[in-house]
Design a protein around this motif. Structure first.
Motif, short mmCIF file in Angstrom:
data_model
loop_
_atom_site.label_atom_id
_atom_site.label_comp_id
_atom_site.label_asym_id
_atom_site.label_seq_id
_atom_site.Cartn_x
_atom_site.Cartn_y
_atom_site.Cartn_z
N PRO A 87 0.84 -1.19 0.00
CA PRO A 87 0.00 0.00 0.00
C PRO A 87 0.88 1.25 0.00
N THR A 114 -7.28 -10.60 0.20
CA THR A 114 -6.75 -9.24 0.22
C THR A 114 -7.19 -8.53 -1.07
N GLY A 125 -2.78 -5.40 -0.76
CA GLY A 125 -2.94 -4.97 0.63
C GLY A 125 -4.33 -4.39 0.89
N PRO A 126 -4.59 -3.73 2.02
CA PRO A 126 -3.57 -3.48 3.05
C PRO A 126 -3.35 -4.66 4.00
N LEU A 156 -6.99 -0.34 -1.00
CA LEU A 156 -5.58 -0.34 -1.40
C LEU A 156 -5.36 0.88 -2.27
#
Ligand code: MN
Length: 254
Positions: free
Chosen positions: A92, A135, A165-166, A246
């Motif tokens: 990120p 994710t 991410g995060p 993200l």
């Protein structure tokens, strides 16, 4: 539970978990035995890294009907899979670099499955047991090179082309979550995971009939309609409802 990789100051990266806006360390290995410690840092005081250094990154092409249509492409009758190199991963807030070889780099916001348990020829009914969590990912693509090469390794494989991410959310349900991609705050893509052509269990069964899935492998499950270009100075965010957001800046590499 939300698992992260994080760094405080110059300390080495480590595993952690997020609870009520705070981060605490995780001892051990989330793919094996581990122990959560008390949270000790507000999220904004730590640097979140990519939530893992993956093994294989398997991606699914044209897994949303409307996205296949916008490229005037057929919806596949079996999942269309390709690989991205693990060297493309960034975390990120890290910069997506636009390579000088391409005139057209595009965002593709996607739900990403994190494999937690090894398996070959996994049955769709058993797929759940092999998932650690989910994710958010961006399958950044040099569209011009993807087209001109006729296969996708170069167009999908540049360094920084796999923002992740995060965190890894181990409790997320992928049944009906909205994926929204914004560039500089302006909405570009919006679609629900409900509209995937092939569901997550079907994808795991299909992919593991070809290659053994290992802990730390990722599956990028495809992007909804609305892909579009990224330019120097842009900020691109991929939000998945109930999972996280993200965000990455974009910079032209000279
Ligand atoms: Mn994609």
């Amino acid at each position: 539970m939300r698992l992260v990789r994080y760094q405080v100051g110059e300390a080495p990266p480590r595993w952690g978990w997020v609870h009520e806006g705070r981060v605490g360390p995780v001892d051990g290995d989330p793919f094996g035995d581990f122990l959560r410690r008390d949270t000790e840092w507000p999220l904004e005081k730590v640097r979140l890294l990519a939530p893992l250094q993956p093994g294989k990154i398997i991606c699914v092409g044209r897994n949303y009907v409307e996205h296949a249509r916008e490229h005037a492409a057929e919806v596949p009758t079996v999942p269309l899979i390709f690989l991205k190199p693990p060297s493309a991963v960034i975390g990120p807030g890290e910069e997506i670099l636009l390579p000088p070889q391409s005139q057209r780099v595009e965002h593709e916001g996607e739900l990403v499955v994190v494999i937690g348990k090894r398996g070959r020829r996994i049955l769709a009914d058993e797929a759940e047991k092999h998932i650690l969590g989910y994710t958010v990912g961006n399958d950044v693509t040099a569209r011009d090179l993807q087209r001109s090469d006729g296969q996708w390794t170069r167009g999908k494989g540049f360094d920084t082309f796999a923002p992740l991410g995060p965190w890894i959310d181990t409790g997320f349900s992928p049944a009906d979550a909205l994926i929204t991609v914004r560039v500089n705050g302006e909405m570009r893509q919006m679609g629900s995971t409900r509209d995937m052509v092939f569901s997550v269990p079907t994808l795991i069964a299909f992919i593991s009939s070809v290659m053994t899935l290992e802990p730390g492998d990722l599956i990028f499950t495809g992007t909804p309609a609305g892909v579009g270009p990224l330019h120097d100075g842009d900020r691109v965010s991929v939000e998945i409802e109930g999972l996280g957001t993200l965000e990455n800046p974009v910079r032209a590499e000279i």
